[in-house]
Motif scaffolding. Structure first.
Motif, PDB file in Angstrom:
ATOM      1  N   ALA A  57       0.834  -1.205   0.000  1.00 30.79           N
ATOM      2  CA  ALA A  57       0.000   0.000   0.000  1.00 30.79           C
ATOM      3  C   ALA A  57       0.865   1.251   0.000  1.00 30.79           C
ATOM      4  CB  ALA A  57      -0.930  -0.010   1.212  1.00 30.79           C
ATOM      5  N   TRP A  58       1.933   1.249   0.796  1.00 25.87           N
ATOM      6  CA  TRP A  58       2.845   2.398   0.835  1.00 25.87           C
ATOM      7  C   TRP A  58       3.496   2.624  -0.528  1.00 25.87           C
ATOM      8  CZ3 TRP A  58       8.249   2.647   0.221  1.00 25.87           C
ATOM      9  CH2 TRP A  58       8.821   3.880   0.543  1.00 25.87           C
ATOM     10  N   GLU A  59       3.922   1.536  -1.186  1.00 27.22           N
ATOM     11  CA  GLU A  59       4.530   1.655  -2.511  1.00 27.22           C
ATOM     12  C   GLU A  59       3.534   2.193  -3.528  1.00 27.22           C
ATOM     13  OE1 GLU A  59       7.862  -1.965  -2.275  1.00 27.22           O
ATOM     14  OE2 GLU A  59       6.032  -2.195  -3.480  1.00 27.22           O
ATOM     15  N   CYS A  60       2.310   1.726  -3.459  1.00 27.66           N
ATOM     16  CA  CYS A  60       1.294   2.171  -4.424  1.00 27.66           C
ATOM     17  C   CYS A  60       0.949   3.639  -4.214  1.00 27.66           C
ATOM     18  CB  CYS A  60       0.040   1.304  -4.284  1.00 27.66           C
ATOM     19  SG  CYS A  60      -1.059   1.360  -5.714  1.00 27.66           S
ATOM     20  N   ILE A  61       0.845   4.061  -2.948  1.00 34.29           N
ATOM     21  CA  ILE A  61       0.576   5.469  -2.644  1.00 34.29           C
ATOM     22  C   ILE A  61       1.700   6.350  -3.170  1.00 34.29           C
ATOM     23  CG2 ILE A  61       0.384   7.138  -0.758  1.00 34.29           C
ATOM     24  CD1 ILE A  61      -0.986   4.877   0.865  1.00 34.29           C
ATOM     25  N   LYS A  62       2.937   5.919  -2.929  1.00 34.09           N
ATOM     26  CA  LYS A  62       4.095   6.682  -3.383  1.00 34.09           C
ATOM     27  C   LYS A  62       4.171   6.712  -4.910  1.00 34.09           C
ATOM     28  CE  LYS A  62       9.124   6.898  -2.857  1.00 34.09           C
ATOM     29  NZ  LYS A  62      10.324   6.223  -2.260  1.00 34.09           N
ATOM     30  N   MET A  63       3.886   5.570  -5.535  1.00 34.75           N
ATOM     31  CA  MET A  63       3.972   5.458  -6.982  1.00 34.75           C
ATOM     32  C   MET A  63       2.919   6.323  -7.675  1.00 34.75           C
ATOM     33  SD  MET A  63       4.398   1.897  -9.096  1.00 34.75           S
ATOM     34  CE  MET A  63       3.111   1.130  -8.130  1.00 34.75           C
ATOM     35  N   MET A  64       1.715   6.403  -7.100  1.00 33.84           N
ATOM     36  CA  MET A  64       0.626   7.146  -7.720  1.00 33.84           C
ATOM     37  C   MET A  64       0.670   8.643  -7.410  1.00 33.84           C
ATOM     38  SD  MET A  64      -2.531   4.421  -7.321  1.00 33.84           S
ATOM     39  CE  MET A  64      -3.551   5.187  -8.581  1.00 33.84           C
ATOM     40  N   LYS A  65       1.601   9.041  -6.535  1.00 31.65           N
ATOM     41  CA  LYS A  65       1.874  10.464  -6.288  1.00 31.65           C
ATOM     42  C   LYS A  65       0.613  11.230  -5.873  1.00 31.65           C
ATOM     43  CE  LYS A  65       5.495  10.201  -9.793  1.00 31.65           C
ATOM     44  NZ  LYS A  65       5.963  10.638 -11.137  1.00 31.65           N
ATOM     45  N   PHE A  66       0.095  10.850  -4.709  1.00 29.51           N
ATOM     46  CA  PHE A  66      -1.074  11.532  -4.164  1.00 29.51           C
ATOM     47  C   PHE A  66      -0.775  13.017  -3.972  1.00 29.51           C
ATOM     48  CE2 PHE A  66      -2.667   7.429  -3.585  1.00 29.51           C
ATOM     49  CZ  PHE A  66      -3.984   7.475  -3.138  1.00 29.51           C
ATOM     50  N   GLY A  67      -1.731  13.852  -4.353  1.00 27.07           N
ATOM     51  CA  GLY A  67      -1.588  15.284  -4.129  1.00 27.07           C
ATOM     52  C   GLY A  67      -2.099  15.657  -2.752  1.00 27.07           C
ATOM     53  N   ASN A  68      -2.098  16.965  -2.461  1.00 25.15           N
ATOM     54  CA  ASN A  68      -2.629  17.426  -1.183  1.00 25.15           C
ATOM     55  C   ASN A  68      -4.133  17.205  -1.136  1.00 25.15           C
ATOM     56  OD1 ASN A  68      -0.102  18.332  -0.298  1.00 25.15           O
ATOM     57  ND2 ASN A  68      -0.347  20.278  -1.390  1.00 25.15           N
ATOM     58  N   GLY A  69      -4.595  16.660  -0.053  1.00 26.32           N
ATOM     59  CA  GLY A  69      -6.014  16.362   0.092  1.00 26.32           C
ATOM     60  C   GLY A  69      -6.216  15.307   1.160  1.00 26.32           C
ATOM     61  N   TYR A  70      -7.469  15.158   1.570  1.00 24.70           N
ATOM     62  CA  TYR A  70      -7.761  14.223   2.650  1.00 24.70           C
ATOM     63  C   TYR A  70      -7.530  12.773   2.238  1.00 24.70           C
ATOM     64  CZ  TYR A  70     -12.085  12.803   0.332  1.00 24.70           C
ATOM     65  OH  TYR A  70     -12.998  12.286  -0.563  1.00 24.70           O
ATOM     66  N   GLU A  71      -7.573  12.493   0.915  1.00 25.71           N
ATOM     67  CA  GLU A  71      -7.475  11.106   0.445  1.00 25.71           C
ATOM     68  C   GLU A  71      -6.169  10.443   0.878  1.00 25.71           C
ATOM     69  OE1 GLU A  71     -10.099  13.344  -2.433  1.00 25.71           O
ATOM     70  OE2 GLU A  71      -8.140  13.666  -1.495  1.00 25.71           O
TER      71      GLU A  71
END
Length: 290
Positions: A57-71
């Motif tokens: 999950a950490w790798e996927c979050i980092k890979m998808m480059k989440f922007g600023n936001g509650y998500e």
């Protein structure tokens, strides 16, 4: 010998060793031989899947480059909550493989997420799309993976479905690579994974079926027919690789991580397992009605 090859070999051996220790009774026997009665095998397997889930999950979050936001702050609690629900079923032996509409719907979400990635990748540029994708692509497959083995607290037994699932995935990847290297001419998906060929795919399916025949013959206590499982693994394992390749291409990433030296991240190593685990779980559900 090339230094990178040595690194890949050593880390590969360690990786396979950990899989064997956590998916068979060997892990608990080894630890209990040093500290008697300290652990049961199901806890080692649960720990392995939990580790894969958290790092994946950490790798996927980092890979998808989440922007600023509650998500970005919601995704991990949501992943852990869903995994907790399945963990309760795991420890209470509640995976009965009955036809449950909620499970079928959850399994279908994985297919929808994959379709979205290939057909409408722009939807994943939004934080909400990223949130949904991480939960479906990472959390659900590892949740269903908890339901693959059978175990007993009374005789300390632990079934080998997951070990042989890994064995078939490894064999499919190896056979497909070797067949494609020597005979491959027709590219399967040149824009996503240039090295994959249809000849390699056919070779992977054929030779994995041969291996699954011997598993079925010598391991008849396993759930389901392993000729069928072998075909499903050989058919869907390449899809797992293509899904992760497409995900990395969409967000311009080379590897999901570097936690396994020379091999990349957890998602790089488990891309086929992420697809095959829910497919095999679905087969175990339907097998009771066939």
């Amino acid at each position: 010998m090339d230094r990178n090859l040595i690194q890949r070999t050593i880390s590969g051996i360690v990786y396979v060793g950990i899989i064997i220790l956590c998916t068979t009774s060997m892990g608990a026997q080894l630890i209990n031989g040093i500290y008697p009665g300290i652990i049961q095998q199901q806890y080692l397997y649960f720990g392995l899947i939990t580790f894969f889930l958290i790092v994946g999950a950490w790798e996927c979050i980092k890979m998808m480059k989440f922007g600023n936001g509650y998500e970005k702050w919601v995704v991990y609690p949501l992943v852990i909550f869903i995994f907790y629900i399945f963990s309760k079923r795991y420890f209470h032996h509640d995976f009965f493989y009955d036809f449950r509409l909620s499970e079928i719907l959850a399994l279908s979400l994985i297919g929808i997420a994959i379709f979205t990635l290939f057909k409408y990748p722009n939807e994943l540029y939004y934080n909400s799309g990223k949130l949904i994708f991480v939960v479906i692509y990472v959390a659900l497959p590892f949740c269903f993976a908890l339901g693959l083995p059978k175990f007993s607290n009374f005789n300390d037994s632990f079934s080998l479905e997951v070990l042989f699932l890994f064995v078939l995935i490894w064999s499919s990847d190896t056979f497909a690579y070797l067949t494609g290297k020597f005979f491959g001419k027709h590219k399967m998906a040149p824009k996503i994974s240039p090295k994959k060929t249809w000849e390699g795919y056919i070779g992977g399916v054929t030779l994995t079926l041969v291996l699954s025949y011997f598993i079925e013959y010598y391991q008849q206590e396993l759930r389901g027919n392993w000729m069928v499982v072998g075909f499903l693994v050989a058919a869907f394992a390449p899809l797992g690789d293509l899904v992760e390749s497409q995900l990395k291409r969409t967000f311009g990433v080379k590897d999901s991580g570097n936690i396994i030296p020379g091999h990349g991240g957890v998602l790089d190593r488990l891309d086929s397992f992420i697809i095959c685990a829910p497919v095999v779980y679905l087969y175990f559900i339907l097998e009771k009605f066939i």
